[in-house]
Scaffold this active site. Structure first.
Site, PDB file in Angstrom:
ATOM      1  N   ARG A 131       0.853  -1.191   0.000  1.00 11.03           N
ATOM      2  CA  ARG A 131       0.000   0.000   0.000  1.00 11.03           C
ATOM      3  C   ARG A 131       0.892   1.245   0.000  1.00 11.03           C
ATOM      4  O   ARG A 131       1.749   1.385   0.882  1.00 11.03           O
ATOM      5  CB  ARG A 131      -0.892  -0.010   1.244  1.00 11.03           C
ATOM      6  N   HIS A 151      -3.022  10.875   1.471  1.00  8.84           N
ATOM      7  CA  HIS A 151      -2.440  10.593   2.794  1.00  8.84           C
ATOM      8  C   HIS A 151      -1.898  11.922   3.331  1.00  8.84           C
ATOM      9  O   HIS A 151      -0.687  12.090   3.528  1.00  8.84           O
ATOM     10  CB  HIS A 151      -1.354   9.514   2.678  1.00  8.84           C
TER      11      HIS A 151
END
Ligand code: FCB
Length: 458
Positions: free
Chosen positions: A76, A120
């Protein structure tokens, strides 16, 4: 009773762009709110920033090699929005997109299934400075346009998607106490930011599902602790439930049921914005799976006036803690997985789990981190118990591949399976990395052959 995980669970590791990439001014990348935040004196420990980080932008081949040595089956990572859209809207930076093409191709060639996080925390700085970032009610549209660009470019090879990483942290760190970018302290604004983040998630999911390549699974990464009631008194039990709804439920409920938990509506009143009918329609069932980032739990007791939920944290001081000071509670992890399973009834991907420990490299850079192994082992055991009790665990990503920038606390807090020397950037697999490689090889022998990079979604 079997001590193995069910066949088919995939094992990987997770990272985030700003924490590892570096190359902050290379090939047309624009600044993000984290570049601005780190440049502001006093915001990060030692004034550290992500200018160089692990230089993954240039060393990605070596890093894929490391992943192979760790036997990872999936990985990821996040895309840096300002690397591909330097001001967040309009102009596209081809060189940025090309970087992620190379990375995705490299992963697929190595037999490692890529999972992409779209956001993120590194919002393009221009959006913050010119428009107020997520405070702006149009921010969900900007995000959905960016998301669509990424879906169109990579979903021929990528089937695992996360819209937002931990909206709770964006609000709590970015807008409640200000220790994260953009460093604001304003509760009401924080709830509005959280609201727009969830609207952004819903719009991105709807674009994904409408796109021609949408054969994968999409969700957002939920972080929450579990709360143990201090005693069995109904008051303590109710306080622990409220605390959980106010943390995990705050974001997971809208994304599944279309609105915030009732207890938040009752107790927050007008501070909690309202979703339009259209928002609610897009939000409902907008998680294909629960993406859980889990680190810690706490003990709470009922106390009138303690926060909005009348719940006071009273975790015993003697409980074991990691370098972050976070209590270690594998049983809380198990309880949380069971709770999520019962409440939402969705498959589970653990998209972060790991620990900062006081690593001491020897002269060669090797770290014998038995404490990290113990943490991972006990949390794997909890997850295994949860699968036995009905949780449909699909994938598991340890946080994190290698030591990196731990946001405002700089490089001193290390979560890596791989040590990354701050001066030379040399990577050395830690004892925990070797342990994990053996675990994957042993526990999941059969699975490895199933892992076709883009596919292998059950
Ligand atoms: C999570 C973040 C991740 C990392 C870990 C320790 O909240 O998603 O980037 O900082 O904590």
């Amino acid at each position: 009773m079997s001590d193995k995980f069910p066949t088919g669970v995939l094992w990987g590791a997770a990272t985030a762009a700003y924490q590892i990439e570096g190359a902050a001014r290379t090939d047309g990348r624009g600044p993000s709110i984290w570049d601005v935040f780190c440049d502001t004196p006093g915001k990060t420990v030692g004034g550290e920033n992500g200018e160089v980080a692990c230089d993954h932008y240039h060393r990605w081949r070596e890093d894929i090699d490391l992943m192979r040595r760790l036997n990872l089956q999936c990985y990821r990572f996040s895309i840096s929005w300002p690397r591909v859209m330097p001001t967040g809207r309009g102009a596209i930076n081809q060189r940025g997109l090309d970087f992620y093409d190379r990375l995705v191709d490299g992963l697929c060639a190595a037999g490692i299934a890529p999972m992409i996080t779209l956001y993120h925390w590194d919002l393009p700085a221009a959006l913050q400075m010119e428009e107020g970032g997520w405070e702006h009610d149009d921010s969900p549209h900007w995000f959905a346009d960016y998301a669509e660009l990424i879906f169109n470019r990579y979903s021929d090879r990528v089937a695992r998607w996360i819209t937002l990483n931990e909206p709770w942290c964006s609000v709590d760190g970015g807008y409640f106490h200000g220790a994260h970018a953009p460093g604001v302290r304003d509760r009401a604004l924080g709830y509005r930011v959280g609201h727009n983040l969830m609207r952004a998630h819903a719009q991105a999911v709807s674009r994904y599902r409408a796109s021609k390549h949408s054969r994968g699974m999409i969700s957002f990464a939920l972080n929450t602790a579990w709360f143990f009631p201090e005693t069995n008194s109904p008051a303590d039990i109710a306080a622990a439930e409220r605390a959980l709804l106010n943390f995990g439920g705050w974001f997971a409920d809208p994304a599944h049921f279309g609105d915030y938990p009732a207890v938040m509506r009752e107790r927050l009143g007008d501070m909690l914005p309202r979703f339009s009918d259209e928002d609610t329609r897009l939000l409902r069932r907008s998680m294909d799976y629960i993406s859980l980032n889990y680190y810690t739990s706490d003990v709470v007791r009922y106390k009138h006036g303690a926060g909005l939920m009348d719940a006071e944290i009273c975790t015993p001081p003697e409980v074991q803690r990691t370098e972050m000071g976070w209590p270690v509670y594998p049983d809380g992890y198990y309880n949380l997985m069971m709770w999520l399973h019962t409440r939402y009834g969705l498959p589970l991907m653990v998209t972060e789990n790991g620990a900062a420990m006081p690593d001491k490299p020897d002269r060669t850079g090797y770290v014998d981190d038995q404490d990290r192994i113990a943490y991972l082992q006990s949390h794997f055991d909890a997850a295994r118990r949860a699968t036995r009790d009905g949780v449909d665990l699909r994938e598991y990503y340890v946080w994190t591949l290698m030591d990196n920038l731990e946001w405002s606390v700089g490089y001193e807090k290390r979560f890596g399976l791989v040590h990354c020397d701050r001066r030379t950037l040399k990577r050395t697999i830690k004892a925990s990395g070797h342990w994990y490689a053996d675990f994957i090889a042993g526990a999941c022998e059969k699975t490895r052959r199933l892992a076709s990079p883009a596919g292998a979604m059950r």
